[in-house]
Design an enzyme around this catalytic site. Structure first.
Site, mmCIF file in Angstrom:
data_model
loop_
_atom_site.group_PDB
_atom_site.id
_atom_site.type_symbol
_atom_site.label_atom_id
_atom_site.label_comp_id
_atom_site.label_asym_id
_atom_site.label_seq_id
_atom_site.Cartn_x
_atom_site.Cartn_y
_atom_site.Cartn_z
ATOM 1 N N ASN A 20 -19.803 -4.413 11.296
ATOM 2 C CA ASN A 20 -18.830 -3.133 11.161
ATOM 3 C C ASN A 20 -18.512 -2.545 12.531
ATOM 4 O O ASN A 20 -18.476 -3.615 13.417
ATOM 5 C CB ASN A 20 -19.348 -2.164 10.052
ATOM 6 N N ASP A 21 -18.425 -1.397 12.762
ATOM 7 C CA ASP A 21 -18.018 -0.836 13.885
ATOM 8 C C ASP A 21 -17.914 -1.610 15.274
ATOM 9 O O ASP A 21 -19.283 -2.235 15.741
ATOM 10 C CB ASP A 21 -18.636 0.595 14.261
HETATM 11 C C1 FRU Z 1 -19.227 3.966 10.668
HETATM 12 C C2 FRU Z 1 -20.586 4.069 10.838
HETATM 13 C C3 FRU Z 1 -21.227 5.116 12.030
HETATM 14 C C4 FRU Z 1 -22.604 4.342 12.240
HETATM 15 C C5 FRU Z 1 -22.542 3.085 11.849
HETATM 16 C C6 FRU Z 1 -23.660 2.428 11.192
HETATM 17 O O1 FRU Z 1 -18.847 2.866 10.295
HETATM 18 O O2 FRU Z 1 -21.186 4.770 9.611
HETATM 19 O O3 FRU Z 1 -21.045 6.504 11.888
HETATM 20 O O4 FRU Z 1 -23.174 4.556 13.673
HETATM 21 O O5 FRU Z 1 -21.304 3.041 10.959
HETATM 22 O O6 FRU Z 1 -23.547 1.074 10.988
#
Ligand code: FRU
Length: 463
Positions: A20-21
């Protein structure tokens, strides 16, 4: 259709597991580093997230660094995940700031109780070797109006100090951004908050600061937006708010922002948690997660062994009226191969699903159809992205943006990722798709000329 053909050629994907991010974006001594949230053990349940790592010398050809975590969630202060954060290049290396997430075992709501949000610093001489983990901030250090949700530090230097913004949820269940100040980037003090005058979601994730031409923008991912007219029923959104003229996030004091000025970064199905950085040439580049938390559509059909990808790096510039423009980094043109011209009502078949399709003068309404499954259409009033084959869209339907004049259109097709850019980057749409045929068919209806390049593979040989 073998899953291999869904592996992208120039959109970053994990070898296996969950991504993810984007995190820790930076350029150090010429080398670009893209870290990201990563669970190599996905789809194993509750696999905690840490950071994965890619590096590139040209923004186009990428190598995966190691085959596991670059930052593992291996201390008690990040037992439930080494969450998102950023990079600050410094003399002799880089500082990585991120959030340690801890969810205690027990009967908790995990909003007001049962969760710890810890801000952690790692110093690295080169982006590859990681120093020790230093805890900088714990929940007791944040203002008393905060719940336990405080995360995703973005740090920069300016006005003779270090500044940090953190995404937060307050005890009234309103999203906001905390501001902190430091002399050395290690010892921090609270320096106010940035909020909208009206409530705007219950939590703001992944805050970021964009500074261009003397103006500033606060990028946020507000949660709880599903009832807004423009939200397509989706809870989590990613966009930005211009700061009032002359204001900066790098100054102590509270800031009130105008929620009605909020603009979405991207109109597609799969875009969240973008992060920007300024590279060594001074460009502001953005990378987004081509995925969504809790999306009602599928991103790993047919038991794929990996899930989600990142957008291509997008160069961000200031447009008119507070808008930010996004264009694919020009380095991507290095992947262009054979060139085809596609005139009115033409059709083209390419051996692979990798293409850069460009239209730079529009004669009238147009429709581009990819594999007869995904239609990109401008009718004079709206630009629309529509799936006409649900087997390919996997639950994605249609997305539109008002667009009374179309000046240019560019479509990047990359196996299971598509990004659409229009009008000098005023509009962007990112979507995953899962084409079922081995070759890519592009059909054009309209009077315009499309130039299409077959695209090379920037990930070849990486794994
Ligand atoms: C956003 C999020 C962030 C967090 C991360 C955890 O997608 O929820 O706020 O740090 O992903 O994977």
């Amino acid at each position: 259709m073998p899953h291999g053909t869904w592996r992208n050629g120039f959109h970053l994907i994990p070898p296996t597991g969950w991504l993810n991010d984007p995190n820790g974006l930076c350029q150090l001594g010429g080398t670009y580093h893209v870290f990201h949230q990563y669970s190599p053990d996905w789809p194993a349940p509750s696999a905690p997230r840490g950071w994965g790592h890619f590096a590139s010398d040209d923004l186009v050809h990428w190598r995966a660094v190691g085959d596991g975590f670059a930052i593992a969630p291996d201390t008690p202060d990040e037992a439930s995940g080494a969450y998102s954060g950023c990079a600050v290049p410094v003399e002799g290396g880089v500082r990585l700031y991120y959030t340690g997430n801890v969810e205690e075992a027990g009967d908790f709501d995990y909003v007001r109780d049962g969760r710890r949000s810890v801000q952690i610093l790692i110093e690295s001489p080169d982006g590859y070797q990681m120093g020790e983990k230093n805890v900088l901030l714990r929940n007791a250090d944040y203002p008393a109006f905060c719940t336990r949700h405080v995360r995703d530090p973005k740090v920069w230097r300016g006005n003779g100090a270090w500044w940090m913004i953190l995404g937060a949820r307050d005890l009234d269940d309103r999203g906001l951004v905390l501001k902190l100040r430091s002399d050395d980037g290690v010892a921090w003090e609270n320096a106010g908050a940035a909020r909208t005058a009206e409530p705007f979601g219950f939590m703001w994730e992944c805050p970021d600061r964009v500074a261009l031409g003397g103006s500033e923008w606060l990028s946020i991912c507000p949660q709880g937006m599903q009832d807004r007219a423009w939200a397509n029923g989706i809870r989590d959104q990613a966009g930005y708010l211009p700061l009032p003229a002359g204001e900066t996030l790098g100054r102590a004091g509270d800031l009130t922002l105008d929620a009605s000025a909020f603009r979405l970064w991207d109109r597609g199905f799969d875009f969240y948690a973008p992060q920007t950085f300024v590279d060594e040439s001074g460009r502001t580049l953005l990378v987004g997660w081509m995925g969504m938390p809790e999306a009602p559509w599928e991103s790993a059909p047919d038991r794929m062994t990996w899930c989600h990808c990142l957008t291509v790096p997008r160069e961000v510039t200031a447009g008119a009226g507070g808008a930010l423009l996004q264009r694919p980094a020009r380095e991507l043109e290095a992947l262009r191969g054979t060139r085809h011209e596609l005139a009115a009502d033409g059709s083209l078949e390419l051996g692979e699903h990798r293409a850069d399709v460009l239209l730079d003068s529009v004669e009238g309404p147009i429709e581009l159809s990819l594999d007869g499954a995904l239609s990109i259409c401008w009718d004079g009033a709206e630009l629309a992205l529509r799936f006409v084959d649900d087997a390919v869209g996997c639950g994605r339907t249609a997305r539109t943006a008002p667009c009374s004049g179309l000046r240019d259109l560019r479509v990047l097709v990359d196996s299971s990722a598509v990004e659409v850019f229009a009008n000098d980057g005023e509009l962007a749409f990112a979507t995953r798709w899962f084409p079922r045929s081995p070759s890519l068919t592009i059909d054009e209806k309209g009077q315009s000329l499309f130039i299409t390049w077959e695209m090379g593979d920037g990930m070849a040989g990486t794994y």
